[in-house]
Design a protein around this motif. Structure first.
Motif, PDB file in Angstrom:
ATOM      1  N   THR A  75       0.820  -1.259   0.110  1.00 42.84           N
ATOM      2  CA  THR A  75      -0.040   0.111  -0.072  1.00 42.84           C
ATOM      3  C   THR A  75       0.923   1.381   0.187  1.00 42.84           C
ATOM      4  O   THR A  75       0.419   2.388   0.104  1.00 42.84           O
ATOM      5  CB  THR A  75      -0.848   0.041   1.216  1.00 42.84           C
ATOM      6  OG1 THR A  75      -0.178  -0.174   2.523  1.00 42.84           O
ATOM      7  CG2 THR A  75      -1.891  -1.328   1.251  1.00 42.84           C
ATOM      8  N   GLY A  76       2.345   1.138  -0.317  1.00 43.48           N
ATOM      9  CA  GLY A  76       3.139   2.130  -0.215  1.00 43.48           C
ATOM     10  C   GLY A  76       3.682   2.840   0.916  1.00 43.48           C
ATOM     11  O   GLY A  76       3.815   4.086   0.939  1.00 43.48           O
ATOM     12  N   ASP A  77       3.714   2.238   2.288  1.00 46.51           N
ATOM     13  CA  ASP A  77       4.078   2.577   3.384  1.00 46.51           C
ATOM     14  C   ASP A  77       5.138   1.537   3.772  1.00 46.51           C
ATOM     15  O   ASP A  77       5.205   0.882   4.808  1.00 46.51           O
ATOM     16  CB  ASP A  77       2.769   2.304   4.377  1.00 46.51           C
ATOM     17  CG  ASP A  77       3.362   2.894   5.659  1.00 46.51           C
ATOM     18  OD1 ASP A  77       4.414   3.462   5.943  1.00 46.51           O
ATOM     19  OD2 ASP A  77       2.441   2.645   6.842  1.00 46.51           O
ATOM     20  N   PRO A  78       6.530   2.117   3.166  1.00 47.85           N
ATOM     21  CA  PRO A  78       7.690   1.373   3.336  1.00 47.85           C
ATOM     22  C   PRO A  78       8.016   1.377   4.900  1.00 47.85           C
ATOM     23  O   PRO A  78       8.461   0.695   5.587  1.00 47.85           O
ATOM     24  CB  PRO A  78       8.664   1.826   2.760  1.00 47.85           C
ATOM     25  CG  PRO A  78       8.267   3.300   2.136  1.00 47.85           C
ATOM     26  CD  PRO A  78       6.821   3.275   2.091  1.00 47.85           C
ATOM     27  N   ASP A  79       7.955   2.741   5.872  1.00 43.78           N
ATOM     28  CA  ASP A  79       8.022   2.922   6.948  1.00 43.78           C
ATOM     29  C   ASP A  79       7.361   2.214   7.920  1.00 43.78           C
ATOM     30  O   ASP A  79       7.678   1.469   8.828  1.00 43.78           O
ATOM     31  CB  ASP A  79       7.777   4.362   7.515  1.00 43.78           C
ATOM     32  CG  ASP A  79       8.955   5.168   6.808  1.00 43.78           C
ATOM     33  OD1 ASP A  79       8.560   6.362   6.481  1.00 43.78           O
ATOM     34  OD2 ASP A  79      10.129   4.960   7.067  1.00 43.78           O
ATOM     35  N   GLY A  80       5.926   2.082   7.598  1.00 43.58           N
ATOM     36  CA  GLY A  80       5.076   1.053   8.230  1.00 43.58           C
ATOM     37  C   GLY A  80       5.505  -0.349   8.470  1.00 43.58           C
ATOM     38  O   GLY A  80       5.398  -1.218   9.223  1.00 43.58           O
TER      39      GLY A  80
END
Length: 939
Positions: free
Chosen positions: A357-362
């Motif tokens: 979903t495009g949340d690498p930090d998450g």
């Protein structure tokens, strides 16, 4: 991230309901109404309830309540039906209705508390079932329920105390024993759990609930197949029992016996339409078939009934992920991680979902708890690498990619967004092509340079790997990774000094570079610099005490230093870091075996079997452990299972065939070896060698030779067949044929083992000069060859060439530094040569090896022969003969000593006994002469 996610097993899911608050209840009266007539709906309902047919019981109870809505017995029985079906809220409603109709609150407190336990209202349940509020008649039941509530609150000590109190109050209560068993399962005390279940079965051998629980325990400890008969037995007693049928269906599902499992699930659906767990198990089957739409439809029909059931949340997360419904997958997985934050598969899938979903930090944050445990999960490491790459933090990305490849160099399902992913999938040719393309666009791409070096090293192309590592160092001279990889390449090229220099450089660039420290320690160990190696490893351990690789390196160092307990202690710590990691556990088993702690090895092997029932490496370790403990039957069964887990592995086939042979199942062993010969793309040399040995031991020399010739035909460039033929002929006293075979091998080079065998063949054939020539050739090639020098000394000894033999033994004495065997032979030669050093040398050998019969014989005979100490000499010779009663030369020496000590009659009997039993030995002539002298002197 791959989309092929394994779901948790069906059997484990149904068994897990116990941890979610599943309870079963003993029918216990909680009302004081008049008994119903035998033909009443209430009576029929009670019968259905007792048989576990809750649907039929509910129908009858509806009829009873329609006739009398205020019937306390009907309301309470309906409550019990709901409790059996794990429906806490409807049960509570019925208990409240019963109270309004006149049921005493005190008498129903335990039932109400059970309903609250099912609703996870554990504090309310404890309040409801307080000991001072419950009459004595219901004290045991209340204590039992309080125990369940405390278990729900994870207060295990309090739970145990309550359950033991319930047992004290009702020692013959089956349900108390079953709940105690649930407690022990949760406490991971499997032995106590099984004992409690067995006690319940002794109270009621036909207890379906006890049989089901026993099946759960057996399934966890001994496997699916062993548990199945218990579920079958439960259903034979009560075919309507839903719990038993669900457990059997779950077990059949895990066994991939889907047709049988579906038959059980259909019966469940007929009794209880859309039973949530039945739908769940059907969905598991659909997911395994990758029919995600159908699986989704089945889970929708549960209508949220499994909303708090972790395995169902995981399954729904998998389904949503596979159907690209990432937001929905994220919701399910978040719900699961709230109740099970340490669930590794859920956490990894959640991280993958966030990345999609495009949340690498998450994604990195989600994976962090697993990374803090030093997980060796290659897919997780690659996922984290992808997240860092997505952020543009390539240093971190490469670190994790290096770890991923080191952990699982052959992983084949990673689909990250990095161009180097093919490396992790084991597709080296395609990977290098991709990496070259990356480097054309970006010559300084760290990840491409690093992965290129790794791929080449893995393929054994160390020169090319060194070139790639040099490029990495040139591009990033201030980072340690290039130096570490360059050191590894030099190590592959066997350039130890250069490797050490680069590993030290890597550490200088990055002091906490543990991988480089371990590599440096490896070199120091190889150079026997154990103190320095330990210092480097302890530095790594100080920084990261939970690193299994460092702990295993320390254990290996302890092994080399011959510190068996320290080796075991380090491995125990390595295992404790992560019991899902197999390598430390395999090494621990071997350490136990090496230390002769076979039972400890077996315990660890059994645990490994439970955790990795079908893993080839685990099966091999288990089988070897069973062999070490003498359980040949179990080892054979395990190795047979190994051949099924690894059907194309020649090593597995060899282990199975060898175990059959050891078990005296010769025909079966032959068949197993023959099947191994049919394997494709495998080196079958050892199979032929084993077959030769098998036939030779059975006395089938002709067949053994046929196998040797077949080996020679299959591998014509190999000398193994000729060497094996030589061994066969040597073992069967066909000296000339043995010589011919060994000489054929000698043409392509001679090693120590061949030289010794060839010399032995020449000696046995009476060709002593040729034997001496072979041994001298070996010593010319390697003057420190102890085996060759011993053999040459022995040849001279046989020929009574004592000066030449003594020269060899003196040379050996300088090499071996006070070997008792060498000193003993030297003493004997000194005695034969009348050299005054004989007794002193024999005393030195005896001091080093006082229990050796050969050494005692030499010293004793010299003391008698040289008339130094007759009495001690006799004592030593008696000691030698006691240990070697069938050695005629020692017995001759004893006879001489007896005569020298004035015991002529005993000496005569000894000599007569020797000469009657032995027709050929070194001292034959002397013994005959000594006997004649005694007889002549006695006339």
């Amino acid at each position: 991230m791959t989309r092929r996610i394994r779901t948790i097993s069906g059997a484990a899911l149904v068994a897990a309901t116990a941890a979610l608050g599943t309870v079963a209840f003993a029918p216990q009266s909680a009302w004081a109404d008049k008994p119903a007539t035998s033909s009443s709906p209430l009576t029929r309902a009670q019968g259905h309830f007792n048989r576990g047919d809750y649907r039929a019981a509910t129908i009858e109870l509806r009829n009873a309540l329609r006739a009398n809505p205020n019937s306390v017995p009907a309301r309470l029985l309906q409550a019990r039906v709901y409790l059996r079906m794990q429906q806490g809220l409807p049960a509570q409603t019925e208990i409240e209705a019963a109270r309004r109709a006149g049921a005493k609150k005190e008498a129903t407190r335990a039932l109400m508390a059970e309903a609250m336990v099912l609703q996870r209202r554990y504090a309310d349940a404890l309040e409801e079932a307080k000991a001072d509020l419950v009459p004595a008649a219901y004290a045991a039941e209340a204590a039992r329920v309080r125990g369940l509530a405390q278990m729900g609150l994870r207060k295990m000590d309090e739970a145990k105390a309550e359950l033991l109190e319930a047992e004290k109050l009702a020692p013959k209560n089956e349900q108390v024993q079953l709940d105690l068993a649930r407690y022990y399962v949760a406490a991971r005390d499997r032995a106590s759990a099984e004992a409690a279940v067995d006690k319940a079965l002794s109270l009621n051998p036909r207890s379906v609930r006890a049989l089901v629980m026993k099946g759960d325990i057996v399934r966890a400890s001994q496997g699916l197949e062993k548990a199945l008969p218990l579920f079958n037995q439960a259903l034979a007693i009560d075919p309507q029992n839903l719990e038993a049928r669900l457990e059997r269906a779950a077990t059949l599902t895990d066994l991939k016996r889907n047709k049988e499992a579906l038959a059980d699930l259909q019966r469940i659906d007929k009794a209880v339409p859309d039973h949530p767990l039945s739908l769940y198990l059907q969905a598991v089957m659909k997911v395994r078939e990758r029919k995600f739409d159908e699986a989704e439809g089945l889970m929708t029909r549960t209508k949220g009934a499994l909303g708090n059931f972790p395995p169902a949340l995981l399954l729904q997360g998998v389904i949503a992920y596979e159907r690209n419904n990432f937001q929905q997958a994220q919701t399910y997985l978040q719900d699961l991680l709230r109740v099970a934050p340490n669930h590794s598969l859920a956490r990894r899938l959640y991280a993958a979902t966030l990345l999609r979903t495009g949340d690498p930090d998450g994604a990195i944050q989600a994976a962090k708890p697993l990374l803090e445990k030093n997980t060796q999960d290659g897919r997780l490491l690659a996922l984290v690498a992808s997240a860092y790459a997505r952020k543009g933090e390539f240093d971190e990305a490469e670190t994790y990619l290096q770890k991923a490849v080191a952990v699982d160099p052959d992983q084949s399902a990673l689909k990250t967004q990095l161009a180097m992913t093919r490396v992790a999938q084991g597709e080296n040719t395609e990977a290098l092509r991709d990496l070259d393309a990356v480097l054309q666009d970006d010559p300084k791409s760290m990840q491409a340079l690093m992965m290129s070096a790794l791929v080449k090293m893995r393929g054994g192309n160390f020169k090319e790997a060194l070139t790639a590592a040099d490029r990495l160092v040139k591009a990033y001279p201030d980072l340690g990774i290039g130096y570490n990889m360059r050191g590894a390449a030099y190590l592959g090229l066997n350039k130890i000094k250069e490797a050490e220099t680069n590993f030290r450089a890597a550490i200088a660039k990055k002091p906490n570079y543990h991988e480089a420290r371990r590599n440096l320690a490896q070199i120091l160990v190889a150079d026997k610099k154990y103190v320095e190696a330990r210092r480097e490893l302890m530095r790594a351990l100080e920084a990261d005490g939970q690193n299994a690789k460092t702990l295993m390196a320390l254990s290996e160092l302890a092994r080399l230093e011959k510190k068996p307990q320290e080796r075991i202690d380090w491995l125990k710590k390595a295992v404790a870091t992560n019991r899902t990691e197999m390598a430390p556990r395999l090494r621990l088993i071997q350490a136990y075996l090496d230390a002769k702690k076979n039972q400890d090895a077996l315990s660890e092997a059994n645990a490994l079997n439970r955790d990795f029932p079908d893993n080839p490496a685990a099966l091999e370790a288990i089988g070897r452990t069973q062999l070490a403990t003498g359980d040949l039957t179990a080892a054979t069964a395990t190795f047979e299972k190994l051949t099924k887990a690894a059907p194309n592995d020649v090593g597995a086939r060899l282990l199975y065939a060898r175990s059959l042979a050891q078990n005296k199942r010769i025909d079966a062993a032959r068949r197993a070896y023959t099947m191994a010969l049919n394997l494709k793309n495998q080196n079958l040399t050892q199979v032929y060698l084993d077959l030769m040995g098998l036939e030779a031991r059975q006395g089938n020399l002709k067949q053994a030779i046929a196998h040797a010739n077949a080996l020679k035909a299959k591998y014509p460039k190999s000398t193994v067949a000729d060497r094996a033929l030589g061994d066969l002929y040597l073992g069967n006293r066909q000296w000339d044929k043995a010589i011919a075979s060994y000489e054929a091998v000698r043409k392509q080079g001679m090693d120590r083992a061949l030289g010794i065998s060839l010399a032995q063949a020449y000696l046995n054939a009476g060709k002593q000069p040729q034997a001496v020539s072979v041994l001298q050739e070996m010593l010319k090639k390697d003057p420190k060859d102890v085996a060759a020098r011993i053999a040459l000394a022995d040849v001279h000894m046989r020929a009574k060439r004592y000066p030449q033999a003594l020269a060899q033994y003196q040379a050996l004495d300088e090499q071996t530094r006070a070997s008792p065997a060498v000193l003993n032979n030297m003493a004997w030669i000194y005695g034969e040569l009348k050299d005054k050093r004989a007794i002193a040398t024999a005393e030195q050998a005896y001091k080093l090896s006082p229990k050796s019969p050969e050494v005692a014989d030499t010293l004793g005979f010299l003391l008698v022969q040289q008339r130094v100490d007759m009495k001690r000499g006799l004592s030593l010779l008696q000691q030698a003969v006691k240990a070697r009663p069938d050695n005629p030369d020692m017995r001759y020496h004893l006879a001489v000593a007896l005569k020298a000590n004035g015991k002529r009659a005993e000496a005569q009997r000894e000599l007569e006994n020797i000469l009657s039993k032995h027709k050929s030995f070194d001292s034959l002539a002397q013994a005959q002469q000594a006997l004649n002298q005694i007889k002549t002197a006695g006339r």
